[in-house]
Design an enzyme around this catalytic site. Structure first.
Site, PDB file in Angstrom:
ATOM      1  CD  GLU A  71      -2.524   1.634   2.428  1.00 60.09           C
ATOM      2  OE1 GLU A  71      -2.901   2.883   2.877  1.00 60.09           O
ATOM      3  OE2 GLU A  71      -3.005   0.568   3.056  1.00 60.09           O
ATOM      4  CG  LEU A  72       3.424   1.128  -2.640  1.00 63.39           C
ATOM      5  CD1 LEU A  72       3.756   0.936  -3.846  1.00 63.39           C
ATOM      6  CD2 LEU A  72       4.023   0.835  -1.248  1.00 63.39           C
TER       7      LEU A  72
END
Length: 463
Positions: free
Chosen positions: A232-233
């Site tokens: 999850e960026l």
């Protein structure tokens, strides 16, 4: 600062808050070996036994709330008046515990064949490494820790240096709950040590929440090991206020969605597109509401906006705001009304920008701070085009009174989650995922169990 230390500098006053030595290589190898050994027994325990232990861990963690709230403020700046993260932690954890039996139940073959028993079972992947961020140090970590344990895995946690105490709280709660020794272990690791663990294939799955550059570093480190990854960026989450929106509700919720936690939210609102019918009223209402914020020491109950977690994060937002104004944007909030912002610290006044466009970085690149750009649009088609004009795709929010319209617009948006009349929230029953540079994989919901287990087929013939 010694290279062998992990140090947290408090954004409140720029002073050292916590220092911890990183682990030795021998200690790391021993820890991983003990986790592997503990997982062998844990995977063979019943789901009810796992649920009891994980629930006991959760209860022990929740009991620490009074101590945790000021710790969060000291480590990353969130005001104590908001009471920490444990309401969401409990909601997510109890949901994932509750759906474990159904999610992990064997899947029968689609068709029956006399004389055969055919099914797909879910087996734990083994050892899960969680690399957690500082912005929501408990909420983000719990997304993987609880389902990983429920699925029969062992868990290693490497927390961000900015919130090193959160990792220690997780360990303390696990120990108080009587979790099997070695099954969950909080590690103080350097970036190089983390890369070595991934590159050596010592773990079976890694979940990372952080920057795009960090995600790429994780992928490079794990290349060739076949270790599965959940990433999850970054995000640049948009909102669209339609012609049929409840405008007062939209103003209140979108301002909160943009500025809560000083804008340091993975799914915080970073850009807003407003139908021309409501544009002037929306901008006026947003400015009025933002001007009521109190920027100050997060340990003060009157503070509604704390410092950003680090001065360098605040400086990035200052640069984006300055660039936007230089290119013709209008800044509506007078920083002088927020005296805590002296221009050279982690304390940053909130900002509302208009006359913005997508040539400005503030409308395309992640800000992760207390600033938001607002653009006027003529209707759905223009809003959809602008909302999709981003390298990211975590969530998008639509303010409307028409559920069918929200769903139809959502189908055209390149994003992981579509909200209607709300934002900045994770529903544990739904998959938390993203597209493009926001990452890959999914946490929460029954889909989270897919990434934390592997399928094993049974084709049993009776003779």
């Amino acid at each position: 600062m010694a290279d062998s230390d992990i140090v947290c500098i408090s954004p409140i006053d720029g002073r050292e808050l916590v220092r911890r030595p990183i682990m030795s290589e021998t200690a790391i190898d021993s820890t991983i070996a003990s986790a592997r050994e503990a997982q062998k027994a844990w995977r063979n325990t019943s789901l009810s036994e796992r649920a009891g232990k994980v629930s006991a861990f959760l209860d022990a963690l929740l009991a620490m709330n009074q101590e945790v709230v000021p710790e969060i403020a000291q480590q990353m700046g969130r005001p104590v008046r908001y009471g920490g993260e444990f309401r969401g932690v409990e909601e997510r954890a109890r949901h994932m515990i509750g759906i474990a039996e159904k999610s992990l139940h064997p899947i029968p073959a689609d068709d029956e064949k006399p004389g055969f028993r055919r099914m797909i079972k879910r087996e734990p992947v083994g050892l899960v490494l969680v690399i957690a961020p500082w912005n929501y140090p408990y909420l983000t970590a719990i997304n993987t820790i609880v389902p990983a344990l429920m699925a029969g895995n062992a868990v290693l946690l490497k927390h961000a240096s900015q919130t090193v105490l959160a990792g220690e709280r997780f360990q303390m709660a696990m120990d108080r709950a009587g979790m099997p020794k070695g099954l969950f272990q909080n590690l103080h690791l350097s970036h190089d040590q983390t890369s070595r663990i991934l590159g050596s294939g010592l773990v079976d799955h890694c979940n990372f929440t952080g920057s795009v550059s960090g995600g790429r570093a994780i992928e490079r480190a794990a290349a060739g090991t076949f270790t599965s990854l959940g990433l999850e960026l970054g995000g640049k989450d948009p909102a669209y206020v339609r012609e049929d929106a409840n405008i007062d509700h939209a103003i209140e919720n979108l301002v909160d969605g943009a500025f809560f936690n000083s804008g340091q939210c993975c799914c915080g609102i970073e850009r807003i597109y407003v139908h021309e019918k409501h544009y002037d009223r929306f901008v006026e209402g947003a400015i009025d509401l933002v001007n009521t914020y109190v920027l100050g020491n997060p340990l003060d109950e009157t503070t509604t906006l704390g410092p950003m977690a680090h001065k360098r994060f605040a400086d990035l937002v200052r640069q984006q705001n300055a660039e936007a104004v230089a290119k013709g944007a209008k800044a509506h909030i007078d920083a002088k009304k927020f005296p805590a912002d002296a221009g050279n610290s982690a304390y940053l006044a909130p900002q509302v920008l208009t006359d913005v466009d997508h040539a400005m970085s503030v409308m395309r690149e992640e800000s992760f701070g207390p600033t938001v750009g607002i653009m006027k649009v003529k209707g759905d088609e223009e809003a959809i085009r602008l909302m999709n004009d981003s390298p990211y795709g975590l969530s998008a929010a639509i303010w409307t009174s028409d559920v069918d319209a929200a769903e139809a617009i959502g189908e055209k948006l390149e994003t992981g989650t579509v909200f209607m009349n709300r934002c900045d929230y994770l529903d544990p029953a739904l998959a938390w995922t993203g597209v493009r540079d926001t990452g890959r994989g999914a946490s929460l919901s029954r889909l989270a169990y897919d990434s934390l287990t592997r399928p094993k087929s049974y084709h049993l013939r009776q003779i």
